[in-house]
Motif scaffolding. Structure first.
Motif, PDB file in Angstrom:
ATOM      1  N   THR A 134       0.844  -1.202   0.000  1.00  0.00           N
ATOM      2  CA  THR A 134       0.000   0.000   0.000  1.00  0.00           C
ATOM      3  C   THR A 134       0.874   1.245   0.000  1.00  0.00           C
ATOM      4  N   VAL A 135       0.434   2.266  -0.725  1.00  0.00           N
ATOM      5  CA  VAL A 135       1.174   3.523  -0.781  1.00  0.00           C
ATOM      6  C   VAL A 135       1.233   4.161   0.604  1.00  0.00           C
ATOM      7  N   THR A 136       0.157   4.031   1.352  1.00  0.00           N
ATOM      8  CA  THR A 136       0.076   4.650   2.681  1.00  0.00           C
ATOM      9  C   THR A 136       1.255   4.241   3.558  1.00  0.00           C
ATOM     10  N   PHE A 137       1.527   2.938   3.621  1.00  0.00           N
ATOM     11  CA  PHE A 137       2.576   2.459   4.520  1.00  0.00           C
ATOM     12  C   PHE A 137       3.947   2.372   3.852  1.00  0.00           C
ATOM     13  N   ASP A 138       3.998   1.995   2.552  1.00  0.00           N
ATOM     14  CA  ASP A 138       5.288   1.822   1.881  1.00  0.00           C
ATOM     15  C   ASP A 138       5.941   3.142   1.514  1.00  0.00           C
ATOM     16  N   VAL A 139       5.147   4.182   1.289  1.00  0.00           N
ATOM     17  CA  VAL A 139       5.693   5.460   0.836  1.00  0.00           C
ATOM     18  C   VAL A 139       5.648   6.532   1.921  1.00  0.00           C
ATOM     19  N   TYR A 140       4.501   6.672   2.571  1.00  0.00           N
ATOM     20  CA  TYR A 140       4.314   7.811   3.464  1.00  0.00           C
ATOM     21  C   TYR A 140       4.667   7.539   4.930  1.00  0.00           C
ATOM     22  N   SER A 141       4.498   6.306   5.379  1.00  0.00           N
ATOM     23  CA  SER A 141       4.694   6.026   6.798  1.00  0.00           C
ATOM     24  C   SER A 141       6.157   5.734   7.129  1.00  0.00           C
ATOM     25  N   ASP A 142       6.607   6.219   8.294  1.00  0.00           N
ATOM     26  CA  ASP A 142       7.942   5.902   8.799  1.00  0.00           C
ATOM     27  C   ASP A 142       7.941   4.583   9.559  1.00  0.00           C
ATOM     28  N   GLY A 143       6.785   3.951   9.656  1.00  0.00           N
ATOM     29  CA  GLY A 143       6.719   2.641  10.282  1.00  0.00           C
ATOM     30  C   GLY A 143       6.481   2.694  11.782  1.00  0.00           C
ATOM     31  N   SER A 144       6.451   1.501  12.355  1.00  0.00           N
ATOM     32  CA  SER A 144       6.209   1.364  13.797  1.00  0.00           C
ATOM     33  C   SER A 144       7.421   1.843  14.585  1.00  0.00           C
ATOM     34  N   SER A 145       7.203   2.166  15.846  1.00  0.00           N
ATOM     35  CA  SER A 145       8.285   2.633  16.712  1.00  0.00           C
ATOM     36  C   SER A 145       9.128   1.447  17.165  1.00  0.00           C
ATOM     37  N   PRO A 146      10.369   1.674  17.586  1.00  0.00           N
ATOM     38  CA  PRO A 146      11.201   0.590  18.104  1.00  0.00           C
ATOM     39  C   PRO A 146      10.534  -0.179  19.236  1.00  0.00           C
ATOM     40  N   LYS A 147       9.823   0.526  20.105  1.00  0.00           N
ATOM     41  CA  LYS A 147       9.174  -0.147  21.239  1.00  0.00           C
ATOM     42  C   LYS A 147       8.022  -1.036  20.758  1.00  0.00           C
ATOM     43  N   GLN A 148       7.290  -0.569  19.754  1.00  0.00           N
ATOM     44  CA  GLN A 148       6.226  -1.403  19.195  1.00  0.00           C
ATOM     45  C   GLN A 148       6.814  -2.674  18.572  1.00  0.00           C
ATOM     46  N   LYS A 149       7.923  -2.517  17.869  1.00  0.00           N
ATOM     47  CA  LYS A 149       8.576  -3.676  17.243  1.00  0.00           C
ATOM     48  C   LYS A 149       9.102  -4.646  18.297  1.00  0.00           C
ATOM     49  N   LEU A 150       9.685  -4.096  19.373  1.00  0.00           N
ATOM     50  CA  LEU A 150      10.225  -4.954  20.426  1.00  0.00           C
ATOM     51  C   LEU A 150       9.101  -5.729  21.112  1.00  0.00           C
ATOM     52  N   LYS A 151       7.993  -5.057  21.356  1.00  0.00           N
ATOM     53  CA  LYS A 151       6.854  -5.732  21.993  1.00  0.00           C
ATOM     54  C   LYS A 151       6.358  -6.884  21.123  1.00  0.00           C
ATOM     55  N   ALA A 152       6.363  -6.653  19.795  1.00  0.00           N
ATOM     56  CA  ALA A 152       5.890  -7.691  18.875  1.00  0.00           C
ATOM     57  C   ALA A 152       6.873  -8.856  18.804  1.00  0.00           C
ATOM     58  N   ILE A 153       8.152  -8.567  18.622  1.00  0.00           N
ATOM     59  CA  ILE A 153       9.145  -9.632  18.449  1.00  0.00           C
ATOM     60  C   ILE A 153       9.301 -10.441  19.729  1.00  0.00           C
ATOM     61  N   SER A 154       9.031  -9.814  20.880  1.00  0.00           N
ATOM     62  CA  SER A 154       9.172 -10.498  22.161  1.00  0.00           C
ATOM     63  C   SER A 154       8.111 -11.577  22.364  1.00  0.00           C
ATOM     64  N   LYS A 155       7.078 -11.568  21.534  1.00  0.00           N
ATOM     65  CA  LYS A 155       6.020 -12.567  21.654  1.00  0.00           C
ATOM     66  C   LYS A 155       6.371 -13.879  20.956  1.00  0.00           C
ATOM     67  N   LEU A 156       7.532 -13.907  20.291  1.00  0.00           N
ATOM     68  CA  LEU A 156       7.964 -15.189  19.699  1.00  0.00           C
ATOM     69  C   LEU A 156       8.235 -16.174  20.823  1.00  0.00           C
ATOM     70  N   PRO A 157       7.770 -17.411  20.697  1.00  0.00           N
ATOM     71  CA  PRO A 157       7.946 -18.369  21.785  1.00  0.00           C
ATOM     72  C   PRO A 157       9.390 -18.796  21.946  1.00  0.00           C
ATOM     73  N   THR A 158       9.743 -19.175  23.155  1.00  0.00           N
ATOM     74  CA  THR A 158      11.101 -19.652  23.439  1.00  0.00           C
ATOM     75  C   THR A 158      11.297 -21.038  22.823  1.00  0.00           C
ATOM     76  N   LEU A 159      12.447 -21.222  22.198  1.00  0.00           N
ATOM     77  CA  LEU A 159      12.741 -22.536  21.619  1.00  0.00           C
ATOM     78  C   LEU A 159      12.964 -23.557  22.714  1.00  0.00           C
ATOM     79  N   PRO A 160      12.420 -24.754  22.568  1.00  0.00           N
ATOM     80  CA  PRO A 160      12.695 -25.795  23.573  1.00  0.00           C
ATOM     81  C   PRO A 160      14.155 -26.219  23.488  1.00  0.00           C
ATOM     82  N   THR A 161      14.696 -26.681  24.576  1.00  0.00           N
ATOM     83  CA  THR A 161      16.092 -27.174  24.729  1.00  0.00           C
ATOM     84  C   THR A 161      17.105 -26.029  24.652  1.00  0.00           C
ATOM     85  N   VAL A 162      16.659 -24.786  24.502  1.00  0.00           N
ATOM     86  CA  VAL A 162      17.616 -23.670  24.433  1.00  0.00           C
ATOM     87  C   VAL A 162      17.722 -23.012  25.804  1.00  0.00           C
TER      88      VAL A 162
END
Length: 488
Positions: free
Chosen positions: A460-488
């Motif tokens: 979309t033009v809205t997000f690919d051209v005009y938006s600067d994207g999500s904030s670092p904190k928003q990205k960190l909150k999202a990536i932190s929801k990845l589950p922990t690998l077993p045996t690690v």
């Protein structure tokens, strides 16, 4: 910065440069310097990438010094001219006996007047005609034969004067003039043409690996055309494809290589345009077998489960396979491509708004250039890799092939590991990205944010051209929801 090894650093990016000797500068349009961006700021990579470009330039300089050379395919032009001349002569003979004949080609009036006023031309015509006019139609036929022979002699001498012929070319020209039918057509996909195509594409920043791979495919086609003594058309391309035991997807790559050569040659090669005038692109509209239903599903590459990634990590660690365990963890908690991970350097660890991020500065797509938060599970690993790095890279590898790709050896090591563990060819390192995306979807992360994290356009033009994207904190909150690998 002073130039060394034909390299110059301009704005953080290396350029390869070569001075053109004065005696051949005219052949290069008066240019004194050849220069091309190598699209890297890493000195070692620049050293590797400059070599094929320098080799091409030096070859062109050598050719310019050796004088005007007959280009590839000169035989076709000579044979065509000879055949046209023979057809013209035959037509004039028919006209002498009252048969229909095509009209003579138009001659520039000024040129014709110049000839008629030339004493040398009048003398030559007098010698040619001689007493043959007294012999009626037979004499006039003889005059046409002599005129044909004289024009062919002029053609042969003119080529010898205008070009620097090798001994072999001189002998071949002599044979062609005597018997044009003796020439066996060659493939239009010549090495000289491919060399020009290569130079053009490198100057337009096509990846060297892509250029080499497609050139190999085109040489394969050229060999097929010469072996089968066939012309380049839809039928010959179809037969070529049918003779290869390859998947439809791979054959499509062969067609793409051919189509790109065709489009380039139609724009930049006058001889090609003349030869294929009115022809359609022979690499288009081929119907290739496609997989359907269950077969298509079985052939599709598949994502790993979280448990499978954990098992692969444990096996790589137990077998002490270099940096592979670390690479698996980085992939599982970032969703990054394998080469993006292997290109990460210490300076690519940045802090933005209090969030520690991986700064991915080079990728296969524009959207791939992004910043990804360091997952909490990677903090200790990243600190260890940073302290242990001896060359500035986070991932240690001895692999750095001629294309500057650092992940090659580790990718192959992963392939051997997963095969030994019973995974089939549909399971590859790249599909760890699919696992990450799947887990983010199941954690109810917004579609747009997932694409920002893994480096995909939103469409979309809205997000690919005009938006600067999500904030670092928003990205960190999202990536932190990845589950922990077993045996690690």
């Amino acid at each position: 910065m002073a130039k060394a090894n034909n390299l110059e650093l301009q704005g953080g990016t290396y350029h390869v440069r070569l001075a053109i000797p004065k005696d051949v500068q005219n052949a290069f349009g008066g240019r004194r310097i050849l220069s091309l961006s190598l699209k890297t700021g890493v000195h070692k990579e620049a050293l590797d990438r400059r070599l094929p470009i320098l080799a091409t330039w030096k070859s062109q300089i050598k050719a310019a010094r050796e004088g005007k050379q007959l280009g590839e395919g000169w035989q076709e032009e000579v044979v065509q001219t000879l055949e046209d001349l023979d057809a013209l002569t035959q037509g004039q003979k028919r006209a002498l006996v009252g048969e229909p004949a095509p009209p003579l080609p138009d001659v520039d009036p000024a040129f014709k007047a110049k000839l008629m006023n030339s004493p040398r031309f009048k003398e030559a015509m007098l010698m040619l005609v001689g007493d043959h006019l007294k012999d009626g139609i037979g004499g006039r036929v003889h005059i046409q034969d002599e005129l044909n022979k004289g024009l062919k002699d002029i053609l042969q001498k003119r080529l010898g004067t205008d070009y620097t012929l090798t001994g072999e070319q001189g002998q071949e020209l002599e044979v062609l003039v005597k018997d044009p039918a003796s020439y066996k057509a060659r493939s239009p996909i010549t090495k000289a043409r491919l060399a020009s195509f290569r130079t053009y594409r490198l100057e337009h920043h096509v990846a060297l690996k892509t250029v080499n791979q497609q050139e190999s495919k085109l040489l394969n086609l050229s060999e097929h055309l010469q072996t089968t003594d066939t012309k380049l058309d839809f039928d010959s391309v179809s037969a070529w494809l049918q003779g290869m035991k390859l998947s439809s997807k791979t054959k499509q790559q062969y067609l793409l290589a051919g189509s790109q050569l065709w489009q380039w040659a139609q724009q930049h090669e006058p001889q090609w345009r003349q030869t294929f005038k009115g022809h359609v692109n022979p690499f288009e509209k081929h119907t290739l077998p496609t997989l359907k239903g269950r077969a298509k599903l079985d052939a599709k590459r598949k994502a790993f489960t979280i448990e499978e990634i954990g098992t692969l990590y444990s096996a790589a660690k137990e077998q002490n396979i270099g940096a592979l365990p670390d690479l698996i963890l980085l992939g599982a908690y970032t969703g990054a491509r394998i080469e993006e991970l292997c290109q990460l350097r210490k300076e690519h660890l940045i802090t933005v708004d209090g969030v520690k991020m991986f700064d991915i500065v080079d990728s296969k797509t524009v959207a791939g250039i992004r910043q990804v938060p360091v997952h909490p599970k990677l903090t200790a690993l990243v600190d260890r890799l940073t302290k242990a790095s001896k060359d500035g890279y986070l991932v240690t590898t001895d692999s750095n092939n001629k294309y500057g790709i650092r992940s090659d050896a580790l990718s192959k090591a992963f392939g051997r590991l997963k095969t030994a563990m019973g995974f089939d060819r549909t399971r590859v390192f790249h599909w760890i990205r699919a696992t990450v995306i799947t887990q983010l979807v199941r954690a109810d992360i917004a579609d747009r944010l997932i694409k920002e994290l893994v480096g995909h356009e939103t469409g979309t033009v809205t997000f690919d051209v005009y938006s600067d994207g999500s904030s670092p904190k928003q990205k960190l909150k999202a990536i932190s929801k990845l589950p922990t690998l077993p045996t690690v």
